[in-house]
Design a protein around this motif. Structure first.
Motif, PDB file in Angstrom:
ATOM      1  N   ASP A 234       0.836  -1.203   0.000  1.00 58.13           N
ATOM      2  CA  ASP A 234       0.000   0.000   0.000  1.00 58.13           C
ATOM      3  C   ASP A 234       0.870   1.252   0.000  1.00 58.13           C
ATOM      4  N   ALA A 235       1.818   1.277   0.929  1.00 57.59           N
ATOM      5  CA  ALA A 235       2.687   2.452   1.046  1.00 57.59           C
ATOM      6  C   ALA A 235       3.485   2.647  -0.229  1.00 57.59           C
ATOM      7  N   ALA A 236       3.944   1.555  -0.805  1.00 65.59           N
ATOM      8  CA  ALA A 236       4.741   1.653  -2.031  1.00 65.59           C
ATOM      9  C   ALA A 236       3.912   2.236  -3.166  1.00 65.59           C
ATOM     10  N   VAL A 237       2.686   1.758  -3.289  1.00 67.56           N
ATOM     11  CA  VAL A 237       1.819   2.262  -4.359  1.00 67.56           C
ATOM     12  C   VAL A 237       1.535   3.748  -4.150  1.00 67.56           C
ATOM     13  N   ALA A 238       1.251   4.131  -2.916  1.00 68.07           N
ATOM     14  CA  ALA A 238       0.975   5.542  -2.634  1.00 68.07           C
ATOM     15  C   ALA A 238       2.183   6.394  -2.994  1.00 68.07           C
ATOM     16  N   LEU A 239       3.351   5.875  -2.673  1.00 72.81           N
ATOM     17  CA  LEU A 239       4.580   6.591  -2.981  1.00 72.81           C
ATOM     18  C   LEU A 239       4.754   6.764  -4.489  1.00 72.81           C
TER      19      LEU A 239
ATOM     20  N   VAL B 193      -0.973  -3.888  -9.481  1.00 75.55           N
ATOM     21  CA  VAL B 193      -1.487  -3.004 -10.538  1.00 75.55           C
ATOM     22  C   VAL B 193      -2.195  -3.816 -11.617  1.00 75.55           C
ATOM     23  N   ILE B 194      -1.601  -4.932 -12.014  1.00 76.87           N
ATOM     24  CA  ILE B 194      -2.251  -5.750 -13.040  1.00 76.87           C
ATOM     25  C   ILE B 194      -3.622  -6.210 -12.560  1.00 76.87           C
TER      26      ILE B 194
ATOM     27  N   VAL C 110      -5.148   4.360 -16.760  1.00 80.55           N
ATOM     28  CA  VAL C 110      -3.833   4.986 -16.891  1.00 80.55           C
ATOM     29  C   VAL C 110      -3.886   6.479 -16.602  1.00 80.55           C
ATOM     30  N   THR C 111      -4.929   7.149 -17.050  1.00 75.88           N
ATOM     31  CA  THR C 111      -4.992   8.589 -16.770  1.00 75.88           C
ATOM     32  C   THR C 111      -5.249   8.849 -15.293  1.00 75.88           C
ATOM     33  N   GLU C 112      -5.944   7.912 -14.650  1.00 74.61           N
ATOM     34  CA  GLU C 112      -6.180   8.097 -13.216  1.00 74.61           C
ATOM     35  C   GLU C 112      -4.934   7.781 -12.390  1.00 74.61           C
ATOM     36  N   HIS C 113      -4.132   6.848 -12.852  1.00 71.53           N
ATOM     37  CA  HIS C 113      -2.940   6.438 -12.093  1.00 71.53           C
ATOM     38  C   HIS C 113      -1.743   6.334 -13.029  1.00 71.53           C
ATOM     39  N   PRO C 114      -1.319   7.424 -13.614  1.00 74.68           N
ATOM     40  CA  PRO C 114      -0.256   7.324 -14.635  1.00 74.68           C
ATOM     41  C   PRO C 114       1.016   6.661 -14.117  1.00 74.68           C
ATOM     42  N   ALA C 115       1.381   6.969 -12.894  1.00 75.19           N
ATOM     43  CA  ALA C 115       2.645   6.417 -12.398  1.00 75.19           C
ATOM     44  C   ALA C 115       2.537   4.915 -12.168  1.00 75.19           C
ATOM     45  N   ARG C 116       1.356   4.469 -11.759  1.00 71.90           N
ATOM     46  CA  ARG C 116       1.196   3.033 -11.539  1.00 71.90           C
ATOM     47  C   ARG C 116       1.401   2.255 -12.823  1.00 71.90           C
ATOM     48  N   TYR C 117       0.949   2.859 -13.907  1.00 72.12           N
ATOM     49  CA  TYR C 117       1.056   2.136 -15.182  1.00 72.12           C
ATOM     50  C   TYR C 117       2.513   1.810 -15.496  1.00 72.12           C
ATOM     51  N   ALA C 118       3.399   2.710 -15.113  1.00 77.55           N
ATOM     52  CA  ALA C 118       4.823   2.473 -15.363  1.00 77.55           C
ATOM     53  C   ALA C 118       5.353   1.309 -14.532  1.00 77.55           C
ATOM     54  N   ALA C 119       4.640   0.982 -13.459  1.00 73.46           N
ATOM     55  CA  ALA C 119       5.078  -0.127 -12.602  1.00 73.46           C
ATOM     56  C   ALA C 119       4.614  -1.474 -13.130  1.00 73.46           C
TER      57      ALA C 119
ATOM     58  N   ASP D  18       2.414   6.758  -6.716  1.00 74.79           N
ATOM     59  CA  ASP D  18       1.421   7.731  -7.165  1.00 74.79           C
ATOM     60  C   ASP D  18       1.909   9.151  -6.953  1.00 74.79           C
ATOM     61  N   GLU D  19       2.489   9.376  -5.796  1.00 75.08           N
ATOM     62  CA  GLU D  19       2.842  10.753  -5.439  1.00 75.08           C
ATOM     63  C   GLU D  19       4.129  11.233  -6.069  1.00 75.08           C
ATOM     64  N   ARG D  20       5.124  10.328  -6.163  1.00 73.81           N
ATOM     65  CA  ARG D  20       6.433  10.826  -6.585  1.00 73.81           C
ATOM     66  C   ARG D  20       7.025  10.073  -7.767  1.00 73.81           C
ATOM     67  N   GLY D  21       6.268   9.169  -8.336  1.00 71.72           N
ATOM     68  CA  GLY D  21       6.744   8.478  -9.528  1.00 71.72           C
ATOM     69  C   GLY D  21       7.483   7.188  -9.210  1.00 71.72           C
TER      70      GLY D  21
END
Lengths: 185, 185
Positions: free
Chosen positions: B13-18, B61-62, B93-102, B20-23
């Motif tokens: 959870d913390a990793a995902v939030a991170l 994410v998947i 992807v538009t809602e969670h752009p950084a997650r998509y990169a993960a 989201d916030e900072r890439g």
DNA sequence: CTTTTATGCTAATGGCAATAGCTAATGCCT
DNA sequence: AGGCATTAGCTATTGCCATTAGCATAAAAG
């Protein structure tokens, strides 16, 4: 202590070779220094820092690719030129998959890449010129072309397609799909 | 010394939030530990190492995305289902752009991601089922869909489209292009 | 209430980026 | 050729991060 005769270009050479061999994540100043036969801090005489080196690698890749794209459309026009352009894009990526990852996705928005990105954009525009699109339609067409070509290339470069089986056929199909979507000439 | 009550899920959870916030590049054990109110080495009780944490984030994410895709096609069929699927992909992807990169690009080839990747693939297959493709044609159709949807999404997530102006229109056009490329039902 | 297990800690190691300051090679200019 | 300024490369150092080792204590199990 003899000099190594480094220059910024040779540092970038080494960086590109390293990326080719070990992937973008392996692009570290320490590794580049070793490959150049030099201590790591010496690199700072030729490059501001790691971020700067990454930028230089990216710019080189854009220029290199732009050259191949320009060659691919020269002497062609219409659907022939567009198909050739798309194939050249894919060819570059399959030949240098790791380099493609070093290329920024949004060059036009970063000053360091803007000039290189613009030159590539001009080549794509040139291929689409015969259709005589007005501004909004040209933008949509360029975007669609990028979506297809970048989507395919980045999936292929990352090994995202399962079996390599029939990949050429898939690519030819998406080229046809894009061409069929363009108005008749 | 009171316990923090960490679990692997809360670390992720913390990793995902991170992310989201900072890439994605900001996903570091030190940062996750701070966010969890814990010393960095403590994380090793819940996660093998940084690579493992990245994998766990990718799997999450998947799964999350697969859930939204499944919702998007439920109660629909044919071109309606396919268009809805593609829009849901982009929306995630538009809602969670950084997650998509993960999210790994080739999940099926890595054992840790295979199960999650397969479930997503099944959803896409389900949407294309009405066309009754044989194996090779189904593969080409799935690949074409991925090319478009991943190409668009990764360009958009990375800010690769210059002005955001009319992006919805571009996306609707590439959806139509893909649908037009499918045989009549 | 004791024993075991598991969670979190501090301390320490090693890799990498980056800076400071030194030395010597190179180029320029008489 | 000789002298001077410039520049390339070096070593030493700092700081951040991942990772390992070993300890202490909270929680669970008996």
């Amino acid at each position: 202590m003899p000099r190594a005769g480094l220059t910024q270009a040779r540092v970038v050479d080494a960086a590109v070779a390293l990326v080719d061999e070990r992937g973008l994540a392996a692009l570290t100043l320490a590794a580049v220094a070793e490959r150049c036969g030099v201590a790591a801090p010496s690199l700072y005489k030729h490059v501001s820092n790691l971020a700067d080196l990454r930028t230089l690698v990216g710019v080189r890749v854009i220029h290199e690719m732009t050259g191949q794209l320009a060659t691919a459309i020269s002497g062609r026009s219409g659907a022939d030129a567009v198909a050739s352009l798309m194939r050249a894009y894919r060819d570059y990526v399959t030949e240098h998959p790791a380099r493609y990852a070093a290329m920024p996705v949004d060059p036009l928005h970063q000053p360091e890449f803007a000039e290189a990105g613009l030159r590539m954009l001009e080549v794509i525009q040139a291929a689409l010129r015969p259709w005589g699109f007005d501004q909004p339609n040209l933008i949509h067409a360029i975007r669609a072309a990028r979506v297809i070509v970048h989507g395919f290339a980045s999936l292929e470069a990352a090994g995202g397609f399962g079996l390599p089986h029939d990949l050429d056929e898939t690519f030819e199909r998406v080229i046809r799909m894009f061409l069929a979507d363009l108005p008749e000439l």
